[in-house]
Design a protein around this motif. Structure first.
Motif, PDB file in Angstrom:
ATOM      1  N   CYS A   1      -7.691   6.644  -7.818  1.00 56.45           N
ATOM      2  CA  CYS A   1      -7.739   7.434  -6.576  1.00 56.45           C
ATOM      3  C   CYS A   1      -7.170   8.828  -6.768  1.00 56.45           C
ATOM      4  CB  CYS A   1      -6.993   6.696  -5.478  1.00 56.45           C
ATOM      5  SG  CYS A   1      -6.817   7.652  -3.980  1.00 56.45           S
TER       6      CYS A   1
ATOM      7  N   CYS B   1      -5.102   2.857  -1.256  1.00 58.69           N
ATOM      8  CA  CYS B   1      -4.387   2.381  -0.064  1.00 58.69           C
ATOM      9  C   CYS B   1      -5.310   2.212   1.132  1.00 58.69           C
ATOM     10  CB  CYS B   1      -3.228   3.314   0.258  1.00 58.69           C
ATOM     11  SG  CYS B   1      -3.713   5.036   0.483  1.00 58.69           S
TER      12      CYS B   1
ATOM     13  N   ASN C   1      -9.993   7.423  -0.146  1.00 57.83           N
ATOM     14  CA  ASN C   1     -10.049   8.248   1.060  1.00 57.83           C
ATOM     15  C   ASN C   1     -10.327   9.734   0.834  1.00 57.83           C
ATOM     16  OD1 ASN C   1      -7.515   9.004   0.015  1.00 57.83           O
ATOM     17  ND2 ASN C   1      -6.544   7.336   1.144  1.00 57.83           N
TER      18      ASN C   1
ATOM     19  N   HIS D   1      -0.601   9.381   3.516  1.00 55.57           N
ATOM     20  CA  HIS D   1      -1.221   8.183   4.090  1.00 55.57           C
ATOM     21  C   HIS D   1      -0.224   7.206   4.698  1.00 55.57           C
ATOM     22  CE1 HIS D   1      -4.630   9.813   1.760  1.00 55.57           C
ATOM     23  NE2 HIS D   1      -5.210   9.525   2.913  1.00 55.57           N
TER      24      HIS D   1
ATOM     25  N   CYS E   1      -2.184   3.325  -7.596  1.00 64.09           N
ATOM     26  CA  CYS E   1      -3.108   4.351  -7.078  1.00 64.09           C
ATOM     27  C   CYS E   1      -4.229   4.623  -8.084  1.00 64.09           C
ATOM     28  CB  CYS E   1      -2.361   5.642  -6.803  1.00 64.09           C
ATOM     29  SG  CYS E   1      -1.064   5.455  -5.584  1.00 64.09           S
TER      30      CYS E   1
HETATM   31 FE1  SF4 Z   1      -3.317   6.229  -1.403  1.00 67.64          FE
HETATM   32 FE2  SF4 Z   1      -4.655   7.292  -3.381  1.00 67.64          FE
HETATM   33 FE3  SF4 Z   1      -2.629   8.654  -2.299  1.00 67.64          FE
HETATM   34 FE4  SF4 Z   1      -2.201   6.450  -3.771  1.00 67.64          FE
HETATM   35  S1  SF4 Z   1      -3.067   8.392  -4.467  1.00 67.64           S
HETATM   36  S2  SF4 Z   1      -1.256   6.923  -1.792  1.00 67.64           S
HETATM   37  S3  SF4 Z   1      -3.956   5.184  -3.262  1.00 67.64           S
HETATM   38  S4  SF4 Z   1      -4.539   8.089  -1.304  1.00 67.64           S
END
Ligand code: SF4
Ligand code: MIC
Length: 648
Positions: free
Chosen positions: A360, A297, A378, A121, A357
């Motif tokens: 997620c 994120c 996401n 990301h 995070c």
């Molecule tokens: Fe983004 Fe989730 Fe990956 Fe962390 S774990 S970088 S919040 S997508």
């Protein structure tokens, strides 16, 4: 013909190759970022290069993924990363300071710069007019040492935004609409460039949400102009001098133009189990909801959390809902607190998490069996939440907040309240004390690197076999994600310990995989994985290549691959190749014995490869698309092995 933003920025950083879409180019990397789950391996590899210091303008090491700290492993990783940062001149963002992409946007992102991050990301930085690309840790380690980053010169799609979003519709719905149009596969080596009058109506954090989740389409990156909105955002960060104007020429050339009228977008959701399964929220109304998680994120900025707080003001979360908020950064948390909005969330019954995070990546807040979870993150791949049969939907903050109140899937436009328009504060709370800056380290050369028992060296590699002779150890279907290959969540704490982490390769699909592969490897087999379309979707974790390689995998034969995973396979000496005739996929099964005499010579001389299926007495023609540089890496057994050959 004029130039697009993408072309201008890539050309300004070009160090190898020229602008010919499809060919390999090398670009200079100005900034890097790592997070702790991919960072340990990246820095172990950087150490293996034996360089005295980093060669980038700015590099930041964030702690945001493995923050659960059950057992010593996570804390060991943090201590190692902290010492590495101090030794080599890297800014260290301590646990609790926030999620890498959000914090980087706030404090370090600069229009016009290139950013390479060991996280898929990283394109979030496109929201501020950067060329920000996700890659495996080894590519980031090489960039830290001053090497160019290699990519295919991309096709550029202009996504022309017109109109203005309606109340209760937000940036998340825009990217879900983009996912509806483009899907999650078939967009490799493409950049989404946003333009049109509609862009002006979106603030930088909203643009960042859109750029962030472009990763789910599989594009190289997404980029927005740097304009007056960008200048305002940087002003709010007390960084006005970092601003520069970045825009496409009025007659810029694009490979494709897709127009989206913002005013026609309605609240959307990605339904289980793919970010590409898009439905309107209206069509899902009434489904009972057990959990609502806001953060990640993608959607954890000040505006996101302020909107949620205002929707929940004076209300309490529905009795059947567990409601979690995880702010994107300490700055966001401090800023909503300063604006009095945190009190609204607390009064409403929020379960407030650290700015990490967290939910997620499935290392906390796993939903109950078979339950419905609405998340603003996401990815909703099967099992990623930590609960295999949970039904995870990806939605906007507005839709998530509506369900938190009503306890059912609710179109937020029907809440019967005025849409809370959020004014961003004149300046966010700026407090950089959770960073450790290189200037504060008195004698970097004397810093001792801290290596707890969880920190292992990257495994040794051997050159690609001259003759291939091996077994198909697994055959999988389409859209196998790196979460299937190398589970994260509770297993993620073994990221720095390859032999241990390798025990969990394909754990959710085939728990016997690792033991079988290891046994065959020890008996001299070159293990082979057979995959369907879009193999390796999702994260940048190079462990999805490194751990299979440790288990003796030498070839992945699939219908098609995702970009970052292809690069990772090559970086660790595994050949990614595709069926010339996709019907051959049906003519190969797990357990089949395959061979390809002289395969290394064929690759070196660019000859075609035929793999023989000895079990079924059949030849399979395969294609491989490697640049001369990638061939050298593959044949040497991986990028580190090649580097050693060159420097010895
Ligand atoms: Fe983004 Fe989730 Fe990956 Fe962390 S774990 S970088 S919040 S997508
Ligand atoms: C993810 O969202 O899947 C991760 C965890 O951030 C990964 C990185 C990793 O596996 O450490 C990513 O997106 O690249």
């Amino acid at each position: 013909m004029g130039k697009s933003i993408t072309r201008k920025l890539l050309e300004a950083h070009l160090v190898e190759g020229s602008w010919e879409p499809g060919t390999e180019i090398g670009i200079r990397i100005d900034q890097t970022l790592t997070q702790d789950a991919t960072g340990t391996m990246a820095y172990l590899q950087f150490e293996a290069m034996g360089l005295p210091a980093i060669a980038t303008e700015l590099s930041v090491s964030y702690i945001d993924h493995n923050t659960i700290q059950i057992g010593f492993e996570n804390a060991d990783d943090h201590a190692y990363l902290k010492s590495i940062a101090a030794r080599y001149g890297i800014i260290f963002s301590r646990a609790g300071n926030g999620i890498c992409h959000q914090v980087h946007l706030e404090r370090f992102g600069r229009p016009g710069k290139t950013l390479l991050g060991s996280d898929s990301h990283t394109p979030t930085g496109g929201g501020i007019g950067m060329i920000a690309i996700g890659a495996g840790g080894l590519d980031v380690a090489l960039a830290l040492g001053g090497a160019p980053f290699y990519l295919r010169c991309p096709k550029i799609v202009l996504i022309k935004l017109t109109g203005r979003l309606q109340p209760w519709v937000s940036a998340k719905d825009v990217i879900l609409e983009v996912l509806r149009i483009f899907g999650t596969k078939g967009n490799a080596n493409t950049v989404f460039e946003y333009g049109g009058q509609g862009v002006k109506t979106l603030s930088v954090p909203e643009r960042a949400t859109i750029a962030n989740m472009g990763a789910e389409c599989g594009v190289t990156t997404s980029v927005f102009p740097s304009d007056e909105e960008t200048r305002l955002f940087l002003g709010r960060q007390a960084r006005r001098s970092d601003w520069s104007l970045i825009e496409a020429d009025p007659d810029a050339e694009y490979d494709r133009i897709v127009e989206i009228d913002l005013s026609s977008i309605v609240p959307l959701a990605a339904t289980p189990h793919s970010p590409g399964n898009i439905a309107t929220v209206e069509s899902l109304q009434g489904i009972a909801v057990d959990q609502v998680c806001i953060g990640s994120c993608t959607n954890s900025s000040y505006k996101d959390l302020a909107t949620v707080a205002r929707i929940l003001r004076g209300k309490v979360v529905a009795p059947n809902v567990s409601f979690l908020v995880s702010p994107g950064s300490r700055q966001v948390l401090q800023s909503i607190e300063a604006a009095g909005l945190l009190a609204d969330l607390i009064a409403a019954g929020v379960r407030l998490d650290q700015p990490v995070c967290g939910f997620c990546i499935g290392n906390s807040q796993s939903p109950a069996s078979g339950s419905v979870s609405l998340r603003t993150s996401n990815r909703n791949f099967e099992g990623r939440s930590g609960t295999r049969d949970a039904q995870v939907y990806l939605v906007s903050c507005e839709t998530a907040a509506a369900a938190a109140i009503t306890g059912i899937f609710t179109d937020p436009r029907g809440l019967g309240m005025p849409y809370p328009e959020i004014d961003l504060p004149e300046t966010f709370v700026i407090d950089d004390r959770m960073f450790i800056f290189p200037a504060s380290i008195p004698d970097p050369a004397k810093v001792e690197i801290v290596r707890g028992p969880n920190i292992g060296a990257p495994p040794e590699s051997s050159p690609f076999p001259a003759d291939l002779a091996g077994t198909v150890i697994i055959k999988v279907g389409d859209k196998i994600t790196t979460d299937h290959i190398m589970p994260a969540g509770a297993r993620m704490k073994y990221r720095s310990n390859i032999p241990r982490y390798a025990e969990f390769v394909f754990e959710t699909l085939d728990p016997g995989f690792a033991a079988r592969a290891k046994d065959l490897r020890d008996r001299g087999s070159h293990n082979i994985i057979v995959g369907g379309a879009s193999y390796g979707e999702g994260s940048s974790r190079e462990h999805a290549a490194l751990c299979p390689r440790y288990l003796g995998v030498r070839v992945v034969l699939a219908k098609s691959f995702q970009r970052i995973h292809t690069d990772n396979l090559v970086n660790f000496g595994i050949l990614p190749c595709t069926f010339r005739d996709e019907n051959d996929y049906a003519a190969i099964e797990s357990g089949d014995e395959l061979s390809a005499p002289g395969i290394a010579g064929a690759i070196a001389e660019d000859r075609s490869i035929v793999i023989r299926n000895n079990t079924r007495d059949r030849n399979i023609a395969v294609d491989y698309r490697l640049t001369p540089r990638q061939k050298r890496i593959l044949l040497a057994g991986g990028a580190l092995a090649l580097r050693k050959q060159i420097t010895v």
